[in-house]
Design an enzyme around this catalytic site. Structure first.
Site, short mmCIF file in Angstrom:
data_model
loop_
_atom_site.label_atom_id
_atom_site.label_comp_id
_atom_site.label_asym_id
_atom_site.label_seq_id
_atom_site.Cartn_x
_atom_site.Cartn_y
_atom_site.Cartn_z
N CYS A 173 -13.23 4.84 -28.57
CA CYS A 173 -14.51 5.46 -28.92
C CYS A 173 -15.35 5.90 -27.72
CB CYS A 173 -15.31 4.46 -29.72
SG CYS A 173 -15.58 2.98 -28.73
N GLU A 184 3.77 -6.64 1.57
CA GLU A 184 3.29 -7.01 0.24
C GLU A 184 3.30 -5.84 -0.73
OE1 GLU A 184 0.08 -10.37 1.72
OE2 GLU A 184 -0.71 -8.43 1.13
N PRO A 185 4.45 -5.24 -0.96
CA PRO A 185 4.45 -4.07 -1.85
C PRO A 185 4.27 -4.46 -3.31
CG PRO A 185 6.69 -4.63 -1.20
CD PRO A 185 5.78 -5.56 -0.45
N TYR A 205 -9.64 6.05 -11.92
CA TYR A 205 -9.46 6.61 -10.58
C TYR A 205 -9.45 8.14 -10.55
CZ TYR A 205 -7.89 1.82 -9.96
OH TYR A 205 -7.80 0.46 -9.97
N GLY A 255 0.75 -1.25 0.00
CA GLY A 255 0.00 0.00 0.00
C GLY A 255 0.77 1.29 0.00
N ARG A 291 -5.76 3.64 -15.64
CA ARG A 291 -5.78 4.28 -14.31
C ARG A 291 -6.38 5.69 -14.31
NH1 ARG A 291 -2.17 5.46 -11.35
NH2 ARG A 291 -3.11 4.76 -9.41
N1 LLP Z 1 -1.66 -6.90 -0.73
C1 LLP Z 1 -2.97 -6.97 -0.98
C2 LLP Z 1 -3.80 -7.88 -0.21
C3 LLP Z 1 -3.54 -6.14 -1.96
O1 LLP Z 1 -4.85 -6.20 -2.19
C4 LLP Z 1 -2.72 -5.24 -2.69
C5 LLP Z 1 -3.27 -4.38 -3.72
C6 LLP Z 1 -1.35 -5.23 -2.40
C7 LLP Z 1 -0.86 -6.06 -1.42
C8 LLP Z 1 -0.38 -4.31 -3.12
O2 LLP Z 1 -0.67 -2.98 -2.87
P1 LLP Z 1 0.32 -1.84 -3.38
O3 LLP Z 1 1.61 -1.93 -2.60
O4 LLP Z 1 0.58 -2.07 -4.83
O5 LLP Z 1 -0.41 -0.58 -3.14
N2 LLP Z 1 -5.47 -0.92 -9.44
C9 LLP Z 1 -5.25 0.04 -8.39
C10 LLP Z 1 -4.56 -0.59 -7.20
C11 LLP Z 1 -5.29 -1.76 -6.62
C12 LLP Z 1 -4.56 -2.37 -5.46
C13 LLP Z 1 -5.13 -3.70 -5.12
N3 LLP Z 1 -4.51 -4.36 -4.03
C14 LLP Z 1 -4.46 1.21 -8.95
O6 LLP Z 1 -4.14 1.21 -10.12
O7 LLP Z 1 -4.16 2.17 -8.24
#
Ligand code: LLP
EC number: 4.1.1.20
Length: 423
Positions: free
Chosen positions: A348, A277-278, A320, A241, A316
């Site tokens: 389109c 979990e990055p 968003y 996150g 994106r």
């Molecule tokens: N762990 C879990 C359980 C998750 O659901 C996610 C992302 C991550 C780790 C990794 O999160 P990160 O470090 O990448 O923020 N499509 C959206 C982002 C969706 C994230 C979904 N879960 C976007 O383009 O911003």
């Protein structure tokens, strides 16, 4: 220091390579262009931050599932976080050690869980039915499955609602009221599953590390409570996150070191192994989406740069909100007139934009235009809408050479879906 920078000669570079030269060498535009050294630097930032802790960095494969990227991260020591059977298959193909992989998700199918049980990865429990399926999968596979309990800590990550996952109305994880029921059930299935940890994931694009500290504080209380009931918990998984500087305003954003330092003492105090979990913070800033300008037009007071990339390859901004990613011309001519443009694709519908109201020098037809920070959730969310087939991907290697790391999808690839179908 960014891996994409403007040189003194006015051209945009990826490491030592002119993006314009990459455009000349590419199979076609649009394409994704990565810096391989930047992937290494991003991982190293986490590795350094985690020094002195037992830890697993589980790369969130959903962010970018290019096989070469996965292999590189695996070589560097990463584990993987997976949300589908196919992501799990891919991680195994990329050579990830299953004991450093976590299978996560709120709708895991029984079939995918059997694969997970057979391969020996950690599995997160998300709900009552998920627990049932995990137990069934363990029995089918004839293996005891190590599980983590995904707890919904009800912490507001202060992000776009689509990417907030750890507040109480979200579909993920279990709420406090049900904890005892889950612990009792897990105990009754002790031949099939072993509870080894707890997990939470608050959301994505988080820019305040206090949020992680609050969540980790709540989570270690759960660890204490669960251990007190005789479970030998080893892992605290605080999810992913961490946000990145999409706006290129050089705002000071938290680093992996800041993130880990806010939870370090808590983790050490309970003698836990930390799982993180990055996704985005490992891969987003390593890549630009490279487009060619098809033309420039105006409708009344509104100016448009029309490029060959679109919401099909990079959704994106449409999904968003308007300002997602920084946009620049690859090699602007110094005397071009600066104006305010929407940067749009050929698809389109009016949802098809890469950026709105951006001040840019007026480009010539055929000029290069990049969308920055396109390494995460761009190619992995690409579609074939309007039959814009998925683009090729390249990276710049350490020695400055350009290597193709995925070819573009072709019309023939598409037609293969219809081969050998009965009439
Ligand atoms: N762990 C879990 C359980 C998750 O659901 C996610 C992302 C991550 C780790 C990794 O999160 P990160 O470090 O990448 O923020 N499509 C959206 C982002 C969706 C994230 C979904 N879960 C976007 O383009 O911003």
């Amino acid at each position: 220091k960014r891996c994409f920078r403007r040189g003194a000669d006015g051209h945009l570079y990826c490491e030592g390579v002119r993006v314009e030269d990459a455009m000349g060498a590419a199979e076609r535009t649009p394409f994704y262009l990565y810096s391989k050294p930047q992937v290494v630097r991003n991982f190293t930032a986490y590795r350094d931050a985690l020094e002195g802790l037992r830890s697993i960095v589980g790369y969130a494969v959903k962010a970018n599932n290019n096989l070469r990227v996965l292999q590189l991260l695996r070589e560097l020591g990463c584990g993987a976080v997976l949300v589908s059977g196919n992501e799990l298959r891919l991680a195994l193909r990329a050579g990830f050690d299953p004991t450093r992989c976590i299978f996560n998700g709120n709708g895991k199918t029984l079939e995918d869980l059997v694969l997970a049980a057979e391969s020996g990865v950690f599995v997160n429990i998300d709900s009552e039915f998920d627990l049932e399926n995990i137990v069934t999968a363990a029995r089918v596979a004839g293996k005891k499955v190590p599980v983590l309990l995904r707890i919904n800590p009800d912490v507001d990550p202060q992000v776009h609602p689509y990417v907030a996952t750890g507040n109480k109305t979200s579909k993920f994880g279990i709420r406090n009221e049900k904890l005892q029921w889950f612990l009792d059930s897990i105990k009754s299935y002790s031949n099939d599953i072993t509870l080894v940890g707890v997990h939470c994931h608050l959301g994505s694009t988080i820019t305040k590390v206090d949020i992680f500290r609050d969540a980790a504080g709540l989570m270690v209380n759960y660890v204490d409570e669960i251990r007190a009931q005789g479970f030998e918990l080893e892992y605290l998984n605080i999810g992913g996150g961490l946000g990145i500087d999409y706006h290129h305003t050089d705002a000071v954003l938290p680093t992996p070191m800041d993130l880990i330092n806010t939870v370090r003492e808590l983790v050490l105090s309970r003698d836990l192994t930390l799982i993180i979990e990055p996704g985005r913070s490992l891969i987003a800033n390593t890549c630009c989406f490279v487009n060619r300008v098809t033309g420039v037009k105006s409708n009344g007071t509104k100016n448009f740069i029309v490029v060959d990339g679109s919401m099909a390859e990079l959704i994106r901004p449409s999904l968003y909100g308007a300002y997602q990613q920084h946009i620049e011309l690859v090699s602007p001519s110094p005397d071009a007139e600066v104006a305010t443009f929407d940067i749009v694709g050929p698809v389109c519908e009016s949802a098809d934009f890469l950026g709105k109201d951006r001040e840019l020098p007026t480009p010539d037809k055929g000029a290069g235009l990049v969308v920055h920070d396109a390494g995460a959730y761009c190619m992995s969310m690409a579609s074939t809408y309007n039959l814009k087939l998925r683009p090729p991907e390249y990276w710049v290697e350490d020695d400055g050479s350009i290597a193709k790391i995925r070819r573009g999808e072709s019309f023939d690839d598409y037609m293969k879906f219809f081969d050998n179908l009965s009439a």
